[in-house]
Design a protein around this motif. Structure first.
Motif, PDB file in Angstrom:
ATOM      1  N   LYS A  38     -24.062  54.876  44.347  1.00 44.99           N
ATOM      2  CA  LYS A  38     -24.147  54.394  45.727  1.00 44.99           C
ATOM      3  C   LYS A  38     -25.406  53.552  45.925  1.00 44.99           C
ATOM      4  O   LYS A  38     -25.369  52.489  46.544  1.00 44.99           O
ATOM      5  N   GLU A  39     -26.518  54.000  45.376  1.00 41.41           N
ATOM      6  CA  GLU A  39     -27.779  53.258  45.489  1.00 41.41           C
ATOM      7  C   GLU A  39     -27.689  51.911  44.772  1.00 41.41           C
ATOM      8  O   GLU A  39     -28.176  50.901  45.273  1.00 41.41           O
ATOM      9  N   ALA A  40     -27.070  51.893  43.601  1.00 47.75           N
ATOM     10  CA  ALA A  40     -26.914  50.643  42.854  1.00 47.75           C
ATOM     11  C   ALA A  40     -26.079  49.646  43.645  1.00 47.75           C
ATOM     12  O   ALA A  40     -26.426  48.463  43.741  1.00 47.75           O
ATOM     13  N   LEU A  41     -24.980  50.098  44.224  1.00 51.88           N
ATOM     14  CA  LEU A  41     -24.135  49.204  45.001  1.00 51.88           C
ATOM     15  C   LEU A  41     -24.882  48.666  46.217  1.00 51.88           C
ATOM     16  O   LEU A  41     -24.761  47.485  46.557  1.00 51.88           O
ATOM     17  N   LYS A  42     -25.672  49.519  46.834  1.00 47.23           N
ATOM     18  CA  LYS A  42     -26.473  49.096  47.990  1.00 47.23           C
ATOM     19  C   LYS A  42     -27.496  48.041  47.561  1.00 47.23           C
ATOM     20  O   LYS A  42     -27.664  47.019  48.226  1.00 47.23           O
ATOM     21  N   LEU A  43     -28.160  48.291  46.452  1.00 42.99           N
ATOM     22  CA  LEU A  43     -29.180  47.376  45.955  1.00 42.99           C
ATOM     23  C   LEU A  43     -28.609  45.984  45.678  1.00 42.99           C
ATOM     24  O   LEU A  43     -29.260  44.974  45.910  1.00 42.99           O
ATOM     25  N   PHE A  44     -27.357  45.933  45.195  1.00 39.96           N
ATOM     26  CA  PHE A  44     -26.719  44.661  44.873  1.00 39.96           C
ATOM     27  C   PHE A  44     -25.843  44.142  46.018  1.00 39.96           C
ATOM     28  O   PHE A  44     -25.007  43.267  45.829  1.00 39.96           O
ATOM     29  N   HIS A  45     -26.053  44.714  47.204  1.00 39.39           N
ATOM     30  CA  HIS A  45     -25.351  44.283  48.420  1.00 39.39           C
ATOM     31  C   HIS A  45     -23.834  44.358  48.258  1.00 39.39           C
ATOM     32  O   HIS A  45     -23.111  43.456  48.666  1.00 39.39           O
ATOM     33  N   LEU A  46     -23.380  45.443  47.635  1.00 39.44           N
ATOM     34  CA  LEU A  46     -21.955  45.702  47.466  1.00 39.44           C
ATOM     35  C   LEU A  46     -21.565  46.949  48.251  1.00 39.44           C
ATOM     36  O   LEU A  46     -20.748  47.755  47.817  1.00 39.44           O
ATOM     37  N   GLU A  47     -22.180  47.089  49.412  1.00 39.75           N
ATOM     38  CA  GLU A  47     -21.917  48.268  50.232  1.00 39.75           C
ATOM     39  C   GLU A  47     -20.495  48.230  50.782  1.00 39.75           C
ATOM     40  O   GLU A  47     -19.900  47.168  50.921  1.00 39.75           O
ATOM     41  N   MET A  48     -19.983  49.407  51.065  1.00 38.14           N
ATOM     42  CA  MET A  48     -18.630  49.536  51.596  1.00 38.14           C
ATOM     43  C   MET A  48     -18.610  50.722  52.541  1.00 38.14           C
ATOM     44  O   MET A  48     -19.512  51.569  52.487  1.00 38.14           O
ATOM     45  N   PRO A  49     -17.609  50.797  53.391  1.00 38.17           N
ATOM     46  CA  PRO A  49     -17.500  51.967  54.275  1.00 38.17           C
ATOM     47  C   PRO A  49     -17.461  53.259  53.457  1.00 38.17           C
ATOM     48  O   PRO A  49     -16.949  53.275  52.330  1.00 38.17           O
ATOM     49  N   GLU A  50     -18.007  54.319  54.023  1.00 37.20           N
ATOM     50  CA  GLU A  50     -18.107  55.600  53.314  1.00 37.20           C
ATOM     51  C   GLU A  50     -16.755  56.064  52.794  1.00 37.20           C
ATOM     52  O   GLU A  50     -16.648  56.554  51.671  1.00 37.20           O
ATOM     53  N   GLY A  51     -15.711  55.904  53.590  1.00 38.36           N
ATOM     54  CA  GLY A  51     -14.366  56.324  53.158  1.00 38.36           C
ATOM     55  C   GLY A  51     -13.898  55.565  51.926  1.00 38.36           C
ATOM     56  O   GLY A  51     -13.285  56.145  51.022  1.00 38.36           O
ATOM     57  N   ASP A  52     -14.201  54.255  51.872  1.00 37.14           N
ATOM     58  CA  ASP A  52     -13.838  53.458  50.703  1.00 37.14           C
ATOM     59  C   ASP A  52     -14.634  53.895  49.479  1.00 37.14           C
ATOM     60  O   ASP A  52     -14.103  53.965  48.371  1.00 37.14           O
TER      61      ASP A  52
END
Length: 116
Positions: A38-52
């Protein structure tokens, strides 16, 4: 959704994620925790809704081990190499494996490759 987001920035994100995964894998086991992914995706601006994200995690962690093999993760996201890339990789490997032993020691890679 994830592939669409990722495909917009392509190679930089792929290589960046791989490098980041290897950096945070302190014990070198090839696995990521849910929090680390989750942190890696956030760092690379690949965030998604929690359900996804939860759905993605359930798919990736099919063994229910609370960890994900990041090699399998990148393979699942990016898929198989196309035939052109496979051929290119085979040619490069054959050039590196000039003794035809089936493996390439790092010393031979250093002889043929300069990262500068």
């Amino acid at each position: 959704i994830f592939r669409q987001t990722l495909s917009k920035r392509g190679v930089r994100v792929v290589t960046g994620l791989g490098k980041y995964f290897r950096q945070i894998d302190k014990n070198r086991n090839g696995f990521l925790s849910q929090a680390a992914l989750k942190e890696a995706l956030k760092l690379f601006h690949l965030e998604m809704p929690e359900g996804d994200f939860e759905s993605l995690w359930l798919i990736l962690d099919d063994s229910k081990s609370d960890k994900v093999d990041y090699g399998e993760f990148t393979h699942a996201i990016f898929g198989e190499m196309n035939e052109y890339r496979k051929t290119f990789v085979r040619k490069a490997y054959m050039k590196l494996d000039f003794n035809k032993t089936g493996s390439v020691p790092m010393v031979d890679v250093r002889k043929c490759y300069c990262a500068k």
